[in-house]
Write a protein that holds these residues in place. Sequence first.
Motif, mmCIF file in Angstrom:
data_model
loop_
_atom_site.group_PDB
_atom_site.id
_atom_site.type_symbol
_atom_site.label_atom_id
_atom_site.label_comp_id
_atom_site.label_asym_id
_atom_site.label_seq_id
_atom_site.Cartn_x
_atom_site.Cartn_y
_atom_site.Cartn_z
ATOM 1 N N ARG A 170 59.487 -9.664 42.455
ATOM 2 C CA ARG A 170 60.573 -8.662 42.430
ATOM 3 C C ARG A 170 60.213 -7.440 41.581
ATOM 4 N N PHE A 171 59.534 -7.680 40.454
ATOM 5 C CA PHE A 171 59.243 -6.562 39.543
ATOM 6 C C PHE A 171 57.750 -6.223 39.515
ATOM 7 N N SER A 172 57.065 -6.603 40.577
ATOM 8 C CA SER A 172 55.621 -6.384 40.619
ATOM 9 C C SER A 172 55.237 -5.505 41.809
ATOM 10 N N LYS A 173 54.197 -4.700 41.625
ATOM 11 C CA LYS A 173 53.682 -3.898 42.746
ATOM 12 C C LYS A 173 52.993 -4.807 43.758
ATOM 13 N N ASP A 174 52.443 -5.919 43.270
ATOM 14 C CA ASP A 174 51.773 -6.898 44.137
ATOM 15 C C ASP A 174 52.844 -7.750 44.825
ATOM 16 N N LYS A 175 52.999 -7.582 46.112
ATOM 17 C CA LYS A 175 54.058 -8.290 46.842
ATOM 18 C C LYS A 175 53.555 -9.544 47.581
ATOM 19 N N THR A 176 52.311 -9.962 47.297
ATOM 20 C CA THR A 176 51.835 -11.195 47.948
ATOM 21 C C THR A 176 52.736 -12.359 47.533
ATOM 22 N N PRO A 177 53.045 -13.257 48.489
ATOM 23 C CA PRO A 177 54.068 -14.276 48.212
ATOM 24 C C PRO A 177 53.610 -15.481 47.383
ATOM 25 N N TYR A 178 52.275 -15.753 47.312
ATOM 26 C CA TYR A 178 51.826 -16.999 46.677
ATOM 27 C C TYR A 178 50.849 -16.761 45.528
ATOM 28 N N LYS A 179 50.945 -17.644 44.544
ATOM 29 C CA LYS A 179 49.978 -17.642 43.441
ATOM 30 C C LYS A 179 48.673 -18.242 43.953
ATOM 31 N N THR A 180 47.555 -17.724 43.479
ATOM 32 C CA THR A 180 46.260 -18.278 43.882
ATOM 33 C C THR A 180 45.679 -19.141 42.760
ATOM 34 N N ASN A 181 46.575 -19.708 41.967
ATOM 35 C CA ASN A 181 46.188 -20.656 40.916
ATOM 36 C C ASN A 181 47.156 -21.827 40.911
ATOM 37 N N VAL A 182 46.783 -22.873 40.221
ATOM 38 C CA VAL A 182 47.684 -23.996 39.971
ATOM 39 C C VAL A 182 48.031 -23.961 38.485
ATOM 40 N N GLY A 183 49.323 -23.995 38.185
ATOM 41 C CA GLY A 183 49.773 -24.014 36.792
ATOM 42 C C GLY A 183 50.551 -25.292 36.518
ATOM 43 N N ILE A 184 50.171 -25.992 35.458
ATOM 44 C CA ILE A 184 50.861 -27.228 35.072
ATOM 45 C C ILE A 184 51.229 -27.119 33.594
ATOM 46 N N GLN A 185 52.518 -27.285 33.290
ATOM 47 C CA GLN A 185 52.953 -27.186 31.903
ATOM 48 C C GLN A 185 53.639 -28.472 31.454
ATOM 49 N N PHE A 186 53.169 -28.985 30.326
ATOM 50 C CA PHE A 186 53.799 -30.142 29.695
ATOM 51 C C PHE A 186 54.585 -29.606 28.508
ATOM 52 N N ARG A 187 55.880 -29.379 28.712
ATOM 53 C CA ARG A 187 56.615 -28.701 27.645
ATOM 54 C C ARG A 187 57.500 -29.630 26.829
ATOM 55 N N HIS A 188 57.905 -29.105 25.689
ATOM 56 C CA HIS A 188 58.784 -29.829 24.779
ATOM 57 C C HIS A 188 60.098 -30.124 25.494
ATOM 58 N N PHE A 189 60.615 -31.333 25.330
ATOM 59 C CA PHE A 189 61.784 -31.730 26.125
ATOM 60 C C PHE A 189 63.025 -30.886 25.800
ATOM 61 N N GLN A 190 63.048 -30.244 24.633
ATOM 62 C CA GLN A 190 64.208 -29.408 24.290
ATOM 63 C C GLN A 190 64.078 -27.989 24.835
ATOM 64 N N GLY A 191 62.922 -27.679 25.429
ATOM 65 C CA GLY A 191 62.717 -26.352 25.998
ATOM 66 C C GLY A 191 63.253 -26.282 27.409
ATOM 67 N N LYS A 192 63.868 -25.161 27.735
ATOM 68 C CA LYS A 192 64.504 -25.030 29.055
ATOM 69 C C LYS A 192 63.561 -24.432 30.116
ATOM 70 N N ASP A 193 62.518 -23.724 29.683
ATOM 71 C CA ASP A 193 61.712 -23.000 30.675
ATOM 72 C C ASP A 193 60.276 -22.826 30.181
ATOM 73 N N VAL A 194 59.513 -21.967 30.855
ATOM 74 C CA VAL A 194 58.094 -21.780 30.509
ATOM 75 C C VAL A 194 57.898 -21.174 29.124
ATOM 76 N N HIS A 195 58.980 -20.680 28.514
ATOM 77 C CA HIS A 195 58.858 -20.055 27.197
ATOM 78 C C HIS A 195 58.983 -21.072 26.062
ATOM 79 N N ALA A 196 59.077 -22.347 26.397
ATOM 80 C CA ALA A 196 59.151 -23.403 25.378
ATOM 81 C C ALA A 196 57.751 -23.738 24.865
ATOM 82 N N PRO A 197 57.639 -24.312 23.649
ATOM 83 C CA PRO A 197 56.325 -24.776 23.196
ATOM 84 C C PRO A 197 55.811 -25.853 24.152
#
Length: 225
Positions: A76-103
């Motif tokens: 939405r806020f990017s000039k690059d309008k391609t629909p898919y990421k060309t990487n795999v991202g896996i996050q093991f976050r702290h259970f009290q965190g709500k989103d990717v911004h958690a430790p």
Amino acid sequence: MSLFSPACFDFLNQLSVNNDREWFKANQQTYEDKVRTPALKFIEAMQPQLLALSPRLTAVPKKVGGSMMRPQRDSRFSKDKTPYKTNVGIQFRHFQGKDVHAPGLYLHLANDGCFVGAGIWHPESTALNAIRSCIDENPNGYKKALRELTSQGFEMQGSKLIRPPKGYDKDHPMLEELKRKDFIAIKPLSIEQVCAPEFVDTCAREFAACQQLMRYLCFALDLDF
């Protein structure tokens, strides 16, 4: 046994050349077999390893809403309008965190570079101020975490302010660390390492090297670890 294979990276490479919904839909089964299923199996295999590091870290092997990030890009806020990421991202976050911004701990797989990471990315202002205050008041624990990371081949990366943050002197001994907007430690991996049978053990060992940083950030944010 190997969970990820060169076929995963082949798919990501083909996706970078054919990044549109029609192609992805036509190749959905290859994505499921070579990318998503191995990633979910990896997350499941990491559960006991993470539990040994901290019972507060989550490894959720779900297609949606779990530890694996969705393949769709938010353009939405990017000039690059391609629909898919060309990487795999896996996050093991702290259970009290709500989103990717958690430790949390992070694994990034891509043809242009794989890496493991640990820390907190783009914390909101309250959390960022809490981390800065902690570094100001308790610098020794932070320095100890940095020494441990450096000795294990990690490097602190992410965005930084150009000027000192508000309330901190330009001569502050920890100024370069206080200017950080991300507190992320990164260590590169090779595709050969990712595809090796012992990759789960490799990740567990690398994540263990980040324990002091994770403990320090959780302490700064008043989270258990």
